[in-house]
Design a protein around this motif. Sequence first.
Motif, mmCIF file in Angstrom:
data_model
loop_
_atom_site.group_PDB
_atom_site.id
_atom_site.type_symbol
_atom_site.label_atom_id
_atom_site.label_comp_id
_atom_site.label_asym_id
_atom_site.label_seq_id
_atom_site.Cartn_x
_atom_site.Cartn_y
_atom_site.Cartn_z
ATOM 1 N N SER A 128 -45.412 8.409 -73.664
ATOM 2 C CA SER A 128 -44.301 7.449 -73.701
ATOM 3 C C SER A 128 -43.048 8.096 -74.271
ATOM 4 N N TRP A 129 -43.103 9.410 -74.511
ATOM 5 C CA TRP A 129 -41.986 10.119 -75.114
ATOM 6 C C TRP A 129 -41.319 11.091 -74.135
ATOM 7 N N ALA A 130 -41.401 10.814 -72.846
ATOM 8 C CA ALA A 130 -40.854 11.744 -71.848
ATOM 9 C C ALA A 130 -39.359 11.982 -72.043
ATOM 10 N N LYS A 131 -38.613 10.936 -72.339
ATOM 11 C CA LYS A 131 -37.167 11.085 -72.489
ATOM 12 C C LYS A 131 -36.816 11.905 -73.730
ATOM 13 N N ILE A 132 -37.618 11.750 -74.771
ATOM 14 C CA ILE A 132 -37.405 12.566 -75.962
ATOM 15 C C ILE A 132 -37.791 14.020 -75.678
ATOM 16 N N ASN A 133 -38.893 14.208 -74.960
ATOM 17 C CA ASN A 133 -39.307 15.568 -74.593
ATOM 18 C C ASN A 133 -38.217 16.275 -73.793
ATOM 19 N N LEU A 134 -37.652 15.563 -72.812
ATOM 20 C CA LEU A 134 -36.602 16.157 -71.983
ATOM 21 C C LEU A 134 -35.368 16.479 -72.822
ATOM 22 N N SER A 135 -34.982 15.544 -73.677
ATOM 23 C CA SER A 135 -33.815 15.757 -74.527
ATOM 24 C C SER A 135 -34.012 16.958 -75.440
ATOM 25 N N ASP A 136 -35.209 17.088 -76.006
ATOM 26 C CA ASP A 136 -35.497 18.216 -76.889
ATOM 27 C C ASP A 136 -35.400 19.551 -76.163
ATOM 28 N N MET A 137 -35.873 19.596 -74.929
ATOM 29 C CA MET A 137 -35.778 20.839 -74.151
ATOM 30 C C MET A 137 -34.345 21.115 -73.722
ATOM 31 N N LEU A 138 -33.667 20.078 -73.249
ATOM 32 C CA LEU A 138 -32.344 20.246 -72.658
ATOM 33 C C LEU A 138 -31.307 20.714 -73.672
ATOM 34 N N ARG A 139 -31.359 20.173 -74.894
ATOM 35 C CA ARG A 139 -30.364 20.550 -75.901
ATOM 36 C C ARG A 139 -30.406 22.053 -76.224
ATOM 37 N N VAL A 140 -31.612 22.608 -76.313
ATOM 38 C CA VAL A 140 -31.735 24.030 -76.622
ATOM 39 C C VAL A 140 -31.251 24.880 -75.443
ATOM 40 N N ALA A 141 -31.602 24.463 -74.241
ATOM 41 C CA ALA A 141 -31.186 25.206 -73.051
ATOM 42 C C ALA A 141 -29.667 25.224 -72.913
ATOM 43 N N LEU A 142 -29.012 24.097 -73.188
ATOM 44 C CA LEU A 142 -27.553 24.023 -73.067
ATOM 45 C C LEU A 142 -26.864 24.968 -74.043
ATOM 46 N N VAL A 143 -27.288 24.930 -75.302
ATOM 47 C CA VAL A 143 -26.656 25.784 -76.313
ATOM 48 C C VAL A 143 -26.939 27.253 -76.031
ATOM 49 N N TRP A 144 -28.168 27.574 -75.623
ATOM 50 C CA TRP A 144 -28.494 28.962 -75.323
ATOM 51 C C TRP A 144 -27.724 29.463 -74.102
#
Length: 296
Positions: A172-188
């Motif tokens: 039930s945490w798919a949106k949090i999982n995506l957000s956690d991955m996406l934020r690191v990818a954007l900054v990197w």
Amino acid sequence: MTGRPCIKLLAIIILVTCLIISLWTISLDYRMTRDVAPSKTVEILVPWKKQYCAGDSAYSTGSDTLQNLPLMQREMTPKVSSENIFLIESTCSPHPLYRSWCSVESWAAQHPEKTVWFILVSPFIDDVTEVRKSLFSQYSNIRIVTSNLEEIFSETPLWELFNSDKWLRGTSWAKINLSDMLRVALVWKWGGIYADTDSICIRSTLNLTDAVGMESDSRINNAILIGQPRHKVFRMLMEDIQKNFRLFNASYVLHFWNKFTMNTPVNAKGHSILNTAAKTLCPVTYNIATLNSNFF
């Protein structure tokens, strides 16, 4: 000699006939275009997004008030620098909360020299209250876009995880999982700052480089990430997420709500810390919010 006038006459008849047919076709096309109601904006979902956005009416029925957003990396692309600030709406909703708009505004107001990217998973936005229009009129450094996540995650250590269903299925945490991955990818990938949309920036962060938020003396928090493009620490973090599928879970920033309190209404006429901060740090959003609703 009598045959030539007949040939000329036949050619004229054919030419006039073709002209009449062309004019009739143009007239018919005009009537059809005028009489047919405009089609609703509907996205054709890729497989992962069908499950991710299941139940969101904006995707199943469309809306006459939805507006298409520019696609990041196609129509607008961040510079590879430290001059970016990224905020994410990781739900499929085309209706960002006023509190999210407040966060976007506060970061833009405190960093006029940087570009603030508000990235929506939804390819549309429903700006009925015209917050976006009002912010654009006040701040030239705000970009509101949608994204092709396949392109963002490509050539990052998170590509394999994103393409799998580990982060999406049976949770039930798919949106949090995506957000956690996406934020690191954007900054990197582009460099700069990532900030949660439940944060309000109270002063410039220009003197901060390569930093993360602190939750306590012994725990870091990914609500704020600051890094140079391609920083090795963020690459290592992505590799760790890929391997272990875990991400560590904001003073320059006020961190007001999270998954437990995001649906708790705040009285727009109240005197809470959030009201006080919002009046000063995101006044355009706050004025529109209090004009249109009793809650913020």
